[in-house]
Design a protein around this motif. Structure first.
Motif, PDB file in Angstrom:
ATOM      1  N   GLY A  91       0.821  -1.195   0.000  1.00 50.22           N
ATOM      2  CA  GLY A  91       0.000   0.000   0.000  1.00 50.22           C
ATOM      3  C   GLY A  91       0.856   1.246   0.000  1.00 50.22           C
ATOM      4  O   GLY A  91       1.923   1.272   0.616  1.00 50.22           O
ATOM      5  N   THR A  92       0.393   2.282  -0.685  1.00 43.45           N
ATOM      6  CA  THR A  92       1.132   3.531  -0.757  1.00 43.45           C
ATOM      7  C   THR A  92       1.175   4.192   0.612  1.00 43.45           C
ATOM      8  O   THR A  92       0.140   4.423   1.229  1.00 43.45           O
ATOM      9  CB  THR A  92       0.470   4.490  -1.760  1.00 43.45           C
ATOM     10  N   GLY A  93       2.374   4.464   1.100  1.00 41.42           N
ATOM     11  CA  GLY A  93       2.540   5.106   2.403  1.00 41.42           C
ATOM     12  C   GLY A  93       2.490   4.164   3.579  1.00 41.42           C
ATOM     13  O   GLY A  93       2.714   4.576   4.709  1.00 41.42           O
ATOM     14  N   TYR A  94       2.191   2.877   3.353  1.00 37.23           N
ATOM     15  CA  TYR A  94       2.164   1.906   4.439  1.00 37.23           C
ATOM     16  C   TYR A  94       3.591   1.447   4.693  1.00 37.23           C
ATOM     17  O   TYR A  94       4.295   1.032   3.785  1.00 37.23           O
ATOM     18  CB  TYR A  94       1.314   0.692   4.070  1.00 37.23           C
ATOM     19  N   ARG A  95       4.030   1.503   5.967  1.00 36.77           N
ATOM     20  CA  ARG A  95       5.400   1.093   6.284  1.00 36.77           C
ATOM     21  C   ARG A  95       5.493   0.710   7.755  1.00 36.77           C
ATOM     22  O   ARG A  95       4.569   0.924   8.521  1.00 36.77           O
ATOM     23  CB  ARG A  95       6.392   2.194   5.950  1.00 36.77           C
ATOM     24  N   VAL A  96       6.637   0.168   8.107  1.00 40.79           N
ATOM     25  CA  VAL A  96       6.899  -0.235   9.487  1.00 40.79           C
ATOM     26  C   VAL A  96       8.297   0.242   9.869  1.00 40.79           C
ATOM     27  O   VAL A  96       9.200   0.276   9.041  1.00 40.79           O
ATOM     28  CB  VAL A  96       6.751  -1.774   9.661  1.00 40.79           C
ATOM     29  N   GLN A  97       8.454   0.637  11.146  1.00 38.17           N
ATOM     30  CA  GLN A  97       9.748   1.055  11.684  1.00 38.17           C
ATOM     31  C   GLN A  97       9.991   0.320  12.990  1.00 38.17           C
ATOM     32  O   GLN A  97       9.054   0.039  13.736  1.00 38.17           O
ATOM     33  CB  GLN A  97       9.752   2.553  11.995  1.00 38.17           C
ATOM     34  N   ALA A  98      11.250   0.042  13.259  1.00 48.81           N
ATOM     35  CA  ALA A  98      11.621  -0.569  14.537  1.00 48.81           C
ATOM     36  C   ALA A  98      11.888   0.536  15.551  1.00 48.81           C
ATOM     37  O   ALA A  98      12.630   1.473  15.277  1.00 48.81           O
ATOM     38  CB  ALA A  98      12.852  -1.433  14.363  1.00 48.81           C
ATOM     39  N   LYS A  99      11.248   0.432  16.710  1.00 52.89           N
ATOM     40  CA  LYS A  99      11.485   1.353  17.826  1.00 52.89           C
ATOM     41  C   LYS A  99      11.985   0.509  18.993  1.00 52.89           C
ATOM     42  O   LYS A  99      11.208   0.046  19.820  1.00 52.89           O
ATOM     43  CB  LYS A  99      10.194   2.071  18.225  1.00 52.89           C
ATOM     44  N   GLY A 100      13.284   0.257  19.005  1.00 52.19           N
ATOM     45  CA  GLY A 100      13.841  -0.650  20.016  1.00 52.19           C
ATOM     46  C   GLY A 100      13.438  -2.074  19.658  1.00 52.19           C
ATOM     47  O   GLY A 100      13.669  -2.537  18.554  1.00 52.19           O
ATOM     48  N   ASP A 102      10.257  -2.929  19.802  1.00 53.55           N
ATOM     49  CA  ASP A 102       8.865  -2.795  19.376  1.00 53.55           C
ATOM     50  C   ASP A 102       8.793  -2.297  17.935  1.00 53.55           C
ATOM     51  O   ASP A 102       9.801  -1.911  17.347  1.00 53.55           O
ATOM     52  CB  ASP A 102       8.123  -1.816  20.293  1.00 53.55           C
ATOM     53  N   LEU A 103       7.585  -2.313  17.379  1.00 54.65           N
ATOM     54  CA  LEU A 103       7.372  -1.850  16.010  1.00 54.65           C
ATOM     55  C   LEU A 103       6.378  -0.702  15.989  1.00 54.65           C
ATOM     56  O   LEU A 103       5.481  -0.630  16.834  1.00 54.65           O
ATOM     57  CB  LEU A 103       6.825  -2.983  15.138  1.00 54.65           C
ATOM     58  N   GLU A 104       6.525   0.175  15.004  1.00 56.19           N
ATOM     59  CA  GLU A 104       5.573   1.259  14.797  1.00 56.19           C
ATOM     60  C   GLU A 104       5.137   1.227  13.332  1.00 56.19           C
ATOM     61  O   GLU A 104       5.957   1.331  12.431  1.00 56.19           O
ATOM     62  CB  GLU A 104       6.208   2.603  15.140  1.00 56.19           C
ATOM     63  N   PHE A 105       3.831   1.090  13.128  1.00 52.52           N
ATOM     64  CA  PHE A 105       3.272   0.968  11.786  1.00 52.52           C
ATOM     65  C   PHE A 105       2.612   2.268  11.358  1.00 52.52           C
ATOM     66  O   PHE A 105       1.964   2.938  12.164  1.00 52.52           O
ATOM     67  CB  PHE A 105       2.191  -0.122  11.758  1.00 52.52           C
ATOM     68  N   VAL A 113       0.505   3.142  14.647  1.00 57.22           N
ATOM     69  CA  VAL A 113       0.084   2.011  15.471  1.00 57.22           C
ATOM     70  C   VAL A 113       1.338   1.343  16.027  1.00 57.22           C
ATOM     71  O   VAL A 113       2.208   0.915  15.271  1.00 57.22           O
ATOM     72  CB  VAL A 113      -0.741   1.001  14.643  1.00 57.22           C
ATOM     73  N   ALA A 114       1.435   1.273  17.362  1.00 57.27           N
ATOM     74  CA  ALA A 114       2.592   0.659  18.024  1.00 57.27           C
ATOM     75  C   ALA A 114       2.259  -0.776  18.431  1.00 57.27           C
ATOM     76  O   ALA A 114       1.162  -1.066  18.892  1.00 57.27           O
ATOM     77  CB  ALA A 114       2.986   1.460  19.255  1.00 57.27           C
ATOM     78  N   VAL A 115       3.233  -1.669  18.248  1.00 60.48           N
ATOM     79  CA  VAL A 115       3.081  -3.075  18.631  1.00 60.48           C
ATOM     80  C   VAL A 115       4.258  -3.446  19.508  1.00 60.48           C
ATOM     81  O   VAL A 115       5.415  -3.300  19.103  1.00 60.48           O
ATOM     82  CB  VAL A 115       3.027  -3.991  17.385  1.00 60.48           C
ATOM     83  N   LYS A 116       3.971  -3.915  20.725  1.00 57.42           N
ATOM     84  CA  LYS A 116       5.022  -4.352  21.650  1.00 57.42           C
ATOM     85  C   LYS A 116       5.313  -5.832  21.401  1.00 57.42           C
ATOM     86  O   LYS A 116       4.408  -6.621  21.153  1.00 57.42           O
ATOM     87  CB  LYS A 116       4.585  -4.153  23.092  1.00 57.42           C
ATOM     88  N   ALA A 117       6.578  -6.175  21.509  1.00 58.02           N
ATOM     89  CA  ALA A 117       6.990  -7.567  21.330  1.00 58.02           C
ATOM     90  C   ALA A 117       6.756  -8.331  22.634  1.00 58.02           C
ATOM     91  O   ALA A 117       7.292  -7.951  23.666  1.00 58.02           O
ATOM     92  CB  ALA A 117       8.453  -7.641  20.946  1.00 58.02           C
ATOM     93  N   PRO A 118       5.943  -9.400  22.608  1.00 59.44           N
ATOM     94  CA  PRO A 118       5.761 -10.198  23.825  1.00 59.44           C
ATOM     95  C   PRO A 118       7.062 -10.903  24.206  1.00 59.44           C
ATOM     96  O   PRO A 118       7.981 -11.017  23.390  1.00 59.44           O
ATOM     97  CB  PRO A 118       4.703 -11.228  23.432  1.00 59.44           C
TER      98      PRO A 118
END
Length: 178
Positions: A91-100, A102-105, A113-118
């Motif tokens: 998708g145009t503009g859809y991406r993911v970044q690593a924040k430590g 965790d991930l930020e979409f 949207v932030a996702v914490k790693a269990p």
């Protein structure tokens, strides 16, 4: 007899299996897992092979026989090789970044949207549109990958969203134009 349940499980070198009553614990180079076997099923260890047996041919025993063998086998594979699910973002503009860890979409919403790693799961970003979920517990890896996919399911009209690597999205025809 269950075709899957009667197969013996070979324990590779470097893996330590401990069977005490209904508790099976597996320790390997990647970590340690344990599982409580349901009551009618018995697991026995002899000379580097695990065998799963059932006492009778009742419906419950038959249904748990193959399941228990597969769960124990998945634990052994998990502590030796581990499991990994790859996801891709379309998708145009859809991406993911690593924040430590965790991930930020960025998925087209008004907010990131932030996702914490269990615990026990590692989330890695291969590129801005590719990520992977890895761990030793097959069920937990699949569950985390499904939760991430649920953030923006693939759209049936344009195909935009988060999908598993290699997943084929059935596309619908849009409005019929003149």
């Amino acid at each position: 007899m269950s075709r899957i349940g009667r197969l013996p499980i070979t324990v590779p070198a470097g893996v330590e299996v401990n069977v005490s009553g209904q508790e099976v614990s597996v320790k390997g180079p990647k970590g340690e897992l344990s599982h409580t076997v349901p009551s009618p099923i018995e697991v026995s260890l002899s000379e580097g092979t695990l065998t799963v047996g059932r006492p009778n041919d009742e419906r419950e025993s038959r249904s748990l026989h193959g399941l228990t063998r597969t769960l124990v086998s998945n634990m052994i594979v998990g502590v030796t090789e581990g499991y990994k699910k790859n996801l891709e973002i379309v998708g145009t503009g859809y991406r993911v970044q690593a924040k430590g860890s965790d991930l930020e979409f960025a998925l087209g919403y008004s907010h990131p949207v932030a996702v914490k790693a269990p615990e026990g799961i590692t989330l890695t970003v291969d590129s801005p549109t590719k990520l992977s979920v890895a761990g030793i517990n097959k069920q937990q890896v699949g569950e985390v990958a499904a939760t991430i996919r649920k953030l923006r399911k693939p759209d049936p009209y344009k195909g935009k969203g988060i999908r598993y690597a290699g997943e084929i999205i059935r596309r619908k025809v849009g409005k019929a134009g003149k």
